[in-house]
Motif scaffolding. Structure first.
Motif, short mmCIF file in Angstrom:
data_model
loop_
_atom_site.label_atom_id
_atom_site.label_comp_id
_atom_site.label_asym_id
_atom_site.label_seq_id
_atom_site.Cartn_x
_atom_site.Cartn_y
_atom_site.Cartn_z
N GLY A 1 37.88 1.67 65.88
CA GLY A 1 37.63 0.28 65.52
C GLY A 1 36.59 -0.36 66.41
N ASP A 2 35.96 -1.41 65.90
CA ASP A 2 34.90 -2.12 66.62
C ASP A 2 35.47 -2.72 67.91
N PRO A 3 34.91 -2.38 69.08
CA PRO A 3 35.42 -2.97 70.33
C PRO A 3 35.29 -4.49 70.37
N ASN A 4 34.35 -5.04 69.58
CA ASN A 4 34.17 -6.50 69.57
C ASN A 4 35.36 -7.23 68.98
N LEU A 5 36.24 -6.50 68.30
CA LEU A 5 37.42 -7.14 67.72
C LEU A 5 38.44 -7.48 68.81
N GLY A 6 38.33 -6.83 69.96
CA GLY A 6 39.31 -7.09 71.01
C GLY A 6 40.69 -6.62 70.58
N THR A 7 41.67 -7.46 70.82
CA THR A 7 43.05 -7.13 70.43
C THR A 7 43.54 -7.98 69.28
N ASP A 8 42.68 -8.86 68.77
CA ASP A 8 43.07 -9.78 67.70
C ASP A 8 42.82 -9.14 66.35
N TYR A 9 43.67 -8.20 65.96
CA TYR A 9 43.55 -7.55 64.66
C TYR A 9 44.91 -7.02 64.24
N VAL A 10 45.02 -6.72 62.96
CA VAL A 10 46.25 -6.15 62.42
C VAL A 10 46.07 -4.64 62.38
N ALA A 11 46.79 -3.93 63.21
CA ALA A 11 46.58 -2.49 63.36
C ALA A 11 46.75 -1.76 62.03
N GLU A 12 47.74 -2.15 61.24
CA GLU A 12 47.98 -1.47 59.96
C GLU A 12 46.79 -1.63 59.02
N GLU A 13 46.17 -2.82 59.03
CA GLU A 13 45.02 -3.05 58.15
C GLU A 13 43.80 -2.27 58.62
N VAL A 14 43.57 -2.24 59.94
CA VAL A 14 42.43 -1.47 60.46
C VAL A 14 42.60 0.01 60.13
N GLU A 15 43.80 0.52 60.34
CA GLU A 15 44.06 1.93 60.03
C GLU A 15 43.88 2.21 58.54
N LEU A 16 44.35 1.28 57.70
CA LEU A 16 44.18 1.44 56.25
C LEU A 16 42.70 1.52 55.88
N VAL A 17 41.89 0.62 56.44
CA VAL A 17 40.47 0.59 56.09
C VAL A 17 39.77 1.86 56.57
N LEU A 18 40.07 2.32 57.76
CA LEU A 18 39.43 3.52 58.28
C LEU A 18 39.80 4.75 57.46
N LYS A 19 41.08 4.91 57.15
CA LYS A 19 41.51 6.06 56.35
C LYS A 19 40.96 5.98 54.93
N LEU A 20 40.93 4.75 54.37
CA LEU A 20 40.38 4.60 53.03
C LEU A 20 38.89 4.91 53.03
N GLY A 21 38.20 4.55 54.12
CA GLY A 21 36.79 4.89 54.23
C GLY A 21 36.58 6.39 54.21
N LEU A 22 37.45 7.14 54.89
CA LEU A 22 37.36 8.60 54.87
C LEU A 22 37.68 9.14 53.49
N LEU A 23 38.68 8.57 52.85
CA LEU A 23 39.07 9.03 51.52
C LEU A 23 37.93 8.83 50.52
N CYS A 24 37.29 7.66 50.58
CA CYS A 24 36.17 7.38 49.66
C CYS A 24 34.95 8.24 49.99
N SER A 25 34.82 8.72 51.24
CA SER A 25 33.67 9.49 51.67
C SER A 25 33.85 10.98 51.45
N ASN A 26 34.90 11.35 50.73
CA ASN A 26 35.12 12.76 50.44
C ASN A 26 33.90 13.34 49.73
N SER A 27 33.44 14.51 50.16
CA SER A 27 32.24 15.09 49.56
C SER A 27 32.51 15.64 48.17
N GLU A 28 33.76 15.77 47.77
CA GLU A 28 34.10 16.21 46.41
C GLU A 28 34.32 14.96 45.55
N PRO A 29 33.46 14.68 44.55
CA PRO A 29 33.58 13.44 43.77
C PRO A 29 34.95 13.23 43.14
#
Length: 668
Positions: free
Chosen positions: A578-606
């Motif tokens: 996660g972006d260090p500029n966010l500090g500690t003011d974030y919802v961990a579940e949402e950040v994790e969701l976005v990061l994992k979803l980013g990986l899922l969407c970036s799958n090289s198999e369409p």
């Protein structure tokens, strides 16, 4: 000192009562002329030497004048908050600079403040502006006497009377006129508002029956029995306890002198009638003398110089037409967006001044502008001659953005073509593009809640493009720099110059590979086919970009953002990405969701990527995100194996992430 403190304390407590007493004391007044009248003026408003209230003049274009009774009037004396009855009558005259041509009009107004701060001239009559027009928080009641037809306010003609509540789209309006007693219900005798004659207006509100009546007639005609306008409306929610009464007027490109000769007002009762012989005279004769002087002296001089001026005038006209010449082809008739005049865009952007430059891109330059007539802020994309995109992309953007309507897309207002220049006109996004807040040393760091809202907004816009519109729209260039932020930091996906349209069920055809490095799906290099799945891949890169505060490809680093996030996931420390500029003011579940979803969407198999419908469901929490598998390194690059059902098919995909060499070989 104690006694002084007690006195001041009591004074503070008594202030509301004192204001109420002042407001209730001045509830009836009559002015025959304004030489000694108690009114507050601003703008171009003035009192002439013979006692006329002159709100605007024939010398000043695009100006406004206000005149208000200086004390607040108490409109609500009952405990239940019901607006009291009131009535007013006034005599006005409109003297245009040129007979029959002038603007914009005059209005009797009840408002919570004097002077109407923030109001604009021209079509806004000095009452509102483009941002607050129509807002329920205005608490403004007005009777407009309008001499210009403004289609944006649904005006019926250029000579009408309207009842306005909080905005300039009249609740009810009628062509200016009055009913003859014997012919009421059949027709009204017309009255020309800007014809120079003196006209009397009666405005009456019955607080019991909740009825508004507006009547007008020439000063030489007695008050008609039947009103011109009647509207059943309770003004209690509109009118506050204490309000100010007065007049507002404005001029546009064409000017008029707007006069008020006399005014009478009363709360809870019939207003006293005005005595005609006590009213001051409007200076029509002096106007005619000035015109006569012009005809006898100025015109001969002009005729003498006409021959010399004619040639230079023709040359100037030809040069002007060449400078602002436009092109119009047959295909343009098929598209709906409004076509703007090049001259209007030239004026709006101050001649495409460098001071108005918002940015540069692959398509050319983008300028900020303000339309000269409506004062609407716009962004004008001026496509350069050297642009590798061109007419086909220009047409695609007109076709798409002109018909697409979604809260998370930048709306295309219109376009213009001039010789080799291609210009697109958008709503101005005051906060610019998203990448400015991520990478360009911003003064404002976006918090996680703002970023998450932006992500969901872009997802909603892409879902609309892929599944909700009449055709399938593939954007082909989803990235942070193409996401604009409006005044409230809401996401608006823009830049449709590379967009492609497909009929549902059809097979996309191969095209030239275009896009931006780091956002382009690997299959684009093999097939050349842009699909909704390639948009999803780009959206995955966008998710990682927003959550990590890093670009997909950093020229100064050897590791791609996608691979780096994979490595963090593999170590069980994905939140560290996660972006260090966010500090500690974030919802961990949402950040994790976005990061994992980013990986899922970036799958090289369409086929392993989710659809945008599924993406929206994941982000809204309607459907849980499937678990990502463990990650391993192979000779062919970073990869992971997973079982993920897509389109009702259960199949094991073993997709490969980007290989750096192939990724860097294409692009815009």
């Amino acid at each position: 000192m104690l006694s002084i403190a007690m006195f001041m304390s009591n004074l503070v407590l008594l202030m509301p009562l004192l204001i109420s007493l002042v407001a209730s004391e001045y509830t009836s007044f009559t002015y025959h002329g304004f030489r000694s009248a108690n009114v507050i003026l601003d703008g171009t408003a003035e009192i002439t030497s013979n006692g006329l209230l002159k709100l605007t003049n024939n010398d000043t274009a695009r100006q406004m004048g206000h005149a208000f009774y200086p004390y607040p009037v108490s409109f609500k004396k009952s405990l239940n908050g019901t607006a009291s009855s009131f009535s007013t009558t006034f005599v006005f005259a409109i003297a245009p600079e040129y007979r029959g041509l002038g603007g914009h009009g005059i209005a009797f107004v009840i408002a919570p403040t004097r002077g109407l701060p923030g109001a604009l001239p021209s079509q806004y009559l000095g009452l509102f502006n483009s941002r607050n027009n129509g807002n329920a928080t205005n608490h403004v009641f007005a009777i407009e006497l309008d001499t210009v037809q403004d289609f944006e306010f649904d005006d019926i003609d250029d000579n009408h009377v309207g009842i306005d509540i909080n905005g300039l789209k009249s609740e009810k309006s009628a062509t200016a006129g009055y009913y003859v007693d014997d012919f009421y219900e059949s027709y009204s005798t017309p009255v020309r508002l800007r014809g120079g004659q003196q006209i009397q207006v009666w405005v009456e509100y019955d607080g019991v029956e909740k009825q508004i009546n507006v009547t007008l007639a020439p000063l030489t005609v007695d008050k008609p029995v039947a009103p011109l306008l009647s509207l059943s409306r309770d003004l209690s929610p509109i009118i506050k306890d204490n309000m100010y009464v007065g007049f507002s007027s404005s001029t546009g490109l064409l000017v008029s002198s707007h006069y008020v000769l006399g005014w009478s007002f009363k709360v809870n009762g019939h207003t006293p009638e005005l005595v005609i012989y006590k009213l001051p005279m409007v200076p029509w004769i002096s106007r005619d003398k000035r015109m006569s002087k012009f005809l006898t002296i100025g015109l001969p001089v002009m005729v003498t110089c006409l021959v010399l001026v004619a040639i230079s005038s023709v040359i100037r006209v030809i040069r002007r037409k060449m400078k602002f010449a436009e092109l119009l082809d047959d295909w343009e008739l098929d598209y709906g967006p409004q076509r703007f005049k090049y001259y209007h865009l030239f004026v709006a952007t101050k001649g495409f001044s460098e001071n108005e430059l918002l940015g540069r891109g692959g398509f050319g330059k983008v300028y900020r502008g303000v339309l000269p007539t409506s004062y609407i802020e716009i962004a004008v994309k001026r496509i350069s001659h050297e642009s590798r995109q061109g007419m086909r992309e220009f047409v695609a953007e007109i076709a798409s953005m002109g018909r697409l309507r979604h809260r998370n897309l930048v709306p295309l207002l219109g376009y213009c073509r001039r010789k080799g220049e291609l210009l697109l006109v958008y709503d101005y996004m005051p906060n610019g593009s998203l990448d400015k807040y991520l990478f360009h040393q911003p003064t404002l760091t976006l918090g996680w809640s703002q970023r998450f809202g932006i992500i969901k907004g872009v997802a909603s816009g892409l879902f609309y493009l892929h599944e909700e519109w009449e055709q399938v729209v593939v954007h082909r260039d989803v990235k942070a720099s193409n996401v604009m932020l409006d005044g409230e930091l809401n996401a608006r996906l823009g830049d449709f110059g590379l967009a492609r349209f497909y009929d549902r069920g059809s097979d996309p055809q191969p095209t030239r590979v275009v896009g931006t490095l780091g956002y382009m799906a690997p299959e684009l290099y093999r097939s050349g086919k842009a699909t909704t799945s390639t948009d999803v891949f780009a959206f995955g890169a966008f998710l990682l970009e927003v959550a990590c505060g890093r670009r997909p490809i950093e020229r100064t680093e050897d590791v791609l953002l996608l691979d780096w996030v994979f490595s963090q996931l593999n170590r069980g420390e994905i939140l560290e990405a996660g972006d260090p500029n966010l500090g500690t003011d974030y919802v961990a579940e949402e950040v994790e969701l976005v990061l994992k979803l980013g990986l899922l969407c970036s799958n090289s198999e369409p086929a392993a990527r989710p659809s945008m419908r599924q993406v929206v469901q994941f982000l809204e929490g309607d459907v849980p995100l499937p678990e990502l598998p463990s990650v391993g390194l192979y000779a062919s690059g970073l990869s992971f194996a997973m079982s993920y059902p897509v389109a009702s098919m259960d199949k094991v995909f073993t997709p490969l992430s980007f290989v750096a060499d192939s990724l860097l070989s294409g692009g815009r």
